[in-house]
Motif scaffolding. Structure first.
Motif, PDB file in Angstrom:
ATOM      1  N   CYS A 103      -5.150 -22.869  11.738  1.00 34.25           N
ATOM      2  CA  CYS A 103      -6.536 -23.055  11.306  1.00 34.25           C
ATOM      3  C   CYS A 103      -6.534 -23.398   9.818  1.00 34.25           C
ATOM      4  O   CYS A 103      -7.070 -24.420   9.419  1.00 34.25           O
ATOM      5  CB  CYS A 103      -7.315 -21.762  11.571  1.00 34.25           C
ATOM      6  SG  CYS A 103      -9.038 -21.893  11.082  1.00 34.25           S
ATOM      7  N   ARG A 127      -2.344 -30.426  12.425  1.00 30.83           N
ATOM      8  CA  ARG A 127      -3.645 -30.075  11.858  1.00 30.83           C
ATOM      9  C   ARG A 127      -3.473 -28.856  10.959  1.00 30.83           C
ATOM     10  O   ARG A 127      -2.624 -27.997  11.197  1.00 30.83           O
ATOM     11  CB  ARG A 127      -4.693 -29.784  12.937  1.00 30.83           C
ATOM     12  CG  ARG A 127      -4.415 -28.603  13.832  1.00 30.83           C
ATOM     13  CD  ARG A 127      -5.690 -27.857  14.224  1.00 30.83           C
ATOM     14  NE  ARG A 127      -6.222 -27.060  13.135  1.00 30.83           N
ATOM     15  CZ  ARG A 127      -7.501 -26.760  12.983  1.00 30.83           C
ATOM     16  NH1 ARG A 127      -8.387 -27.203  13.838  1.00 30.83           N
ATOM     17  NH2 ARG A 127      -7.898 -26.001  11.969  1.00 30.83           N
ATOM     18  N   LYS A 132     -12.003 -24.999   3.977  1.00 26.44           N
ATOM     19  CA  LYS A 132     -12.461 -24.307   5.179  1.00 26.44           C
ATOM     20  C   LYS A 132     -13.952 -23.997   5.123  1.00 26.44           C
ATOM     21  O   LYS A 132     -14.417 -23.321   4.206  1.00 26.44           O
ATOM     22  CB  LYS A 132     -11.701 -22.980   5.347  1.00 26.44           C
ATOM     23  CG  LYS A 132     -10.217 -23.117   5.584  1.00 26.44           C
ATOM     24  CD  LYS A 132      -9.876 -23.935   6.826  1.00 26.44           C
ATOM     25  CE  LYS A 132     -10.479 -23.413   8.109  1.00 26.44           C
ATOM     26  NZ  LYS A 132     -10.158 -24.319   9.254  1.00 26.44           N
ATOM     27  N   GLN A 183     -10.974 -34.778   9.481  1.00 26.79           N
ATOM     28  CA  GLN A 183     -11.719 -33.968  10.448  1.00 26.79           C
ATOM     29  C   GLN A 183     -13.085 -33.597   9.869  1.00 26.79           C
ATOM     30  O   GLN A 183     -13.194 -33.199   8.709  1.00 26.79           O
ATOM     31  CB  GLN A 183     -10.929 -32.696  10.773  1.00 26.79           C
ATOM     32  CG  GLN A 183     -11.665 -31.742  11.698  1.00 26.79           C
ATOM     33  CD  GLN A 183     -10.842 -30.510  12.034  1.00 26.79           C
ATOM     34  OE1 GLN A 183      -9.623 -30.596  12.248  1.00 26.79           O
ATOM     35  NE2 GLN A 183     -11.476 -29.355  12.070  1.00 26.79           N
ATOM     36  N   ARG A 187     -19.866 -27.612  11.797  1.00 25.81           N
ATOM     37  CA  ARG A 187     -20.992 -27.287  10.903  1.00 25.81           C
ATOM     38  C   ARG A 187     -21.478 -28.491  10.099  1.00 25.81           C
ATOM     39  O   ARG A 187     -22.520 -28.438   9.464  1.00 25.81           O
ATOM     40  CB  ARG A 187     -20.581 -26.142   9.962  1.00 25.81           C
ATOM     41  CG  ARG A 187     -20.405 -24.830  10.681  1.00 25.81           C
ATOM     42  CD  ARG A 187     -19.500 -23.866   9.920  1.00 25.81           C
ATOM     43  NE  ARG A 187     -19.199 -22.709  10.749  1.00 25.81           N
ATOM     44  CZ  ARG A 187     -18.286 -22.699  11.730  1.00 25.81           C
ATOM     45  NH1 ARG A 187     -17.585 -23.790  12.007  1.00 25.81           N
ATOM     46  NH2 ARG A 187     -18.070 -21.614  12.434  1.00 25.81           N
ATOM     47  N   LYS A 208     -16.099 -33.455  15.183  1.00 22.54           N
ATOM     48  CA  LYS A 208     -16.291 -32.340  16.123  1.00 22.54           C
ATOM     49  C   LYS A 208     -17.773 -32.180  16.455  1.00 22.54           C
ATOM     50  O   LYS A 208     -18.641 -32.383  15.603  1.00 22.54           O
ATOM     51  CB  LYS A 208     -15.720 -31.051  15.528  1.00 22.54           C
ATOM     52  CG  LYS A 208     -14.218 -31.149  15.267  1.00 22.54           C
ATOM     53  CD  LYS A 208     -13.620 -29.835  14.829  1.00 22.54           C
ATOM     54  CE  LYS A 208     -13.134 -29.040  16.012  1.00 22.54           C
ATOM     55  NZ  LYS A 208     -12.445 -27.795  15.585  1.00 22.54           N
ATOM     56  N   ARG A 238     -15.637 -28.891  21.108  1.00 20.58           N
ATOM     57  CA  ARG A 238     -15.018 -27.650  20.617  1.00 20.58           C
ATOM     58  C   ARG A 238     -15.778 -26.407  21.061  1.00 20.58           C
ATOM     59  O   ARG A 238     -15.619 -25.328  20.513  1.00 20.58           O
ATOM     60  CB  ARG A 238     -14.856 -27.685  19.089  1.00 20.58           C
ATOM     61  CG  ARG A 238     -16.059 -28.127  18.323  1.00 20.58           C
ATOM     62  CD  ARG A 238     -17.147 -27.107  18.188  1.00 20.58           C
ATOM     63  NE  ARG A 238     -16.808 -26.073  17.217  1.00 20.58           N
ATOM     64  CZ  ARG A 238     -17.314 -24.843  17.247  1.00 20.58           C
ATOM     65  NH1 ARG A 238     -18.201 -24.501  18.183  1.00 20.58           N
ATOM     66  NH2 ARG A 238     -16.977 -23.957  16.343  1.00 20.58           N
TER      67      ARG A 238
HETATM   68  C1  PEP Z   1     -11.413 -25.676  12.613  1.00 20.99           C
HETATM   69  O1  PEP Z   1     -11.030 -26.687  13.258  1.00 20.99           O
HETATM   70  O2  PEP Z   1     -10.644 -24.834  12.123  1.00 20.99           O
HETATM   71  C2  PEP Z   1     -12.864 -25.427  12.562  1.00 20.99           C
HETATM   72  C3  PEP Z   1     -13.418 -24.805  11.525  1.00 20.99           C
HETATM   73  O3  PEP Z   1     -13.497 -25.853  13.666  1.00 20.99           O
HETATM   74  P1  PEP Z   1     -15.064 -26.039  13.994  1.00 20.99           P
HETATM   75  O4  PEP Z   1     -15.601 -26.929  12.925  1.00 20.99           O
HETATM   76  O5  PEP Z   1     -15.046 -26.645  15.350  1.00 20.99           O
HETATM   77  O6  PEP Z   1     -15.688 -24.665  13.976  1.00 20.99           O
END
Ligand code: PEP
Ligand code: MN
Length: 346
Positions: A103, A127, A132, A183, A187, A208, A238
């Protein structure tokens, strides 16, 4: 309307087509594809008359009306699957592509150990999050630039291309220097300034689905990126928020089948964020292969119990290896299905 120019269309011919579209009261979005220029026209006007005139203009190959609100990403626009190329790997092509890694990037040894292990087990891309988007401001926010540098080291050591998240439009250029695919997290799926900035980068995008977003909203977000100039978009289911608390999210496996009908863009499944629990990741990964996804995004950590984020849903390395093994028979059927689909399209 979508107007595809012939591969030998001149600049003047393209300009003339754009002028004619504007004369009819439409707004023009043009994108430069690898082989040809494609022009999107949106707005309200006399569609039939406009299409008739455009089709007769020099340099125009075809002019069609697209009824979906998303134009460039719709299957109506392009019946063949889009293949997104990343360092010799094709997403949306003849191979099922597994993207794996932690992650968050935490330390050099953590990312190196993971990168080497996932490469050995058959992952094609690495990945790891450096920026974050955490729900709580008190949780680990990522190593930022330091994390990007560690990802570069892991790429140099293993040859794996890098997938990492970018959270704001101001950071797209910097992250794109280190990432092979950018990516966009759940959110940020509807962060419009970010989507527009992604249209201007040359890197492919992994978009996502927002946790409370509909499939149509996901496609509209993809449309933003493509309409602003970047046709290389990969979608990712996801998990969505439902009334069911047994899993972190509900893995909307049917979204993959729906997306395969509605769009030509590749679709990945992220079983880790969908499930929230590592025991559920391998069965959901197998479901993703069976439903016809183009690949997976899976969280893997050398010591999940010590992970700075998402440890509960991260596979330990032996678990990832076992999952990859277990996908074997499903991948055989997946390949046969793809080959048959390709033959049927000829
Ligand atoms: C991630 O891929 O670690 C992540 C934060 O995913 P998501 O945006 O789908 O919550
Ligand atoms: Mn995560």
């Amino acid at each position: 309307m979508i107007i595809s120019m012939g591969s030998h269309a001149t600049k003047e011919q393209i300009e003339q087509v754009c002028d004619r579209i504007r004369e009819f009261g439409y707004k023009v979005h043009s994108i430069q594809g690898e082989e040809r220029v494609v022009i999107g026209a949106v707005g309200i006007g006399d569609v039939t008359a406009c299409l008739d005139q455009l089709e007769a203009m020099p340099g125009v190959e075809s002019a069609v009306r697209i009824s979906a609100p998303y134009k460039f990403v719709s299957r109506e626009f392009r019946s063949q699957r889009t293949r997104v190329r990343v360092n010799g790997t094709e997403i949306g092509g003849d191979d099922f592509v597994v993207i794996a890694g932690p992650c968050s990037v935490e330390t050099e040894s953590q990312i190196m150990r993971t990168a080497e292990a996932v490469a050995r087990a058959g992952a094609r891309l690495l990945r790891g999050g450096a920026y974050k988007p955490r729900t709580s401001p008190y949780e680990f926010q990522g190593l930022e630039l330091e994390g990007l540098k560690l990802l570069r080291k892991a790429k140099e050591a293993t040859g794996l291309a890098i997938v990492t998240e970018v959270m704001s439009d101001g950071e797209v250029e910097l992250v794109a220097e280190y990432a092979d695919i950018l990516q966009i997290g759940a959110r940020n799926m509807q962060n419009i300034s970010l989507l527009k900035a992604l249209g201007r980068t040359t890197r492919p995008i992994l978009l996502k689905r927002g946790m409370s977003s509909t499939i149509r909203e996901l496609l509209m977000s993809a449309e933003y990126i493509v309409a602003h100039g970047n046709p290389q978009v990969v979608l990712c289911e996801r998990g969505i928020r439902t009334f069911e608390p047994a899993t972190r999210n509900t893995c909307d496996i049917s979204a993959v089948a729906v997306l395969n009908e509605l769009t030509h863009l590749p679709v990945l499944v992220d079983p880790s964020h969908a499930a929230g629990r590592r025991s559920l990741v391998p069965p959901l990964a197998r479901a993703a292969v069976a439903v016809g996804a183009d690949g997976l995004l899976v969280e893997v950590h050398p010591t999940p119990e010590k992970a700075f984020s998402d440890g509960a849903q991260s596979l330990a390395i032996p678990e990832f290896e076992a999952m990859m093994q277990s996908l074997g028979p499903y991948l055989k059927i997946w390949r046969e299905t793809r080959v048959a689909e390709g033959a049927a399209a000829l």
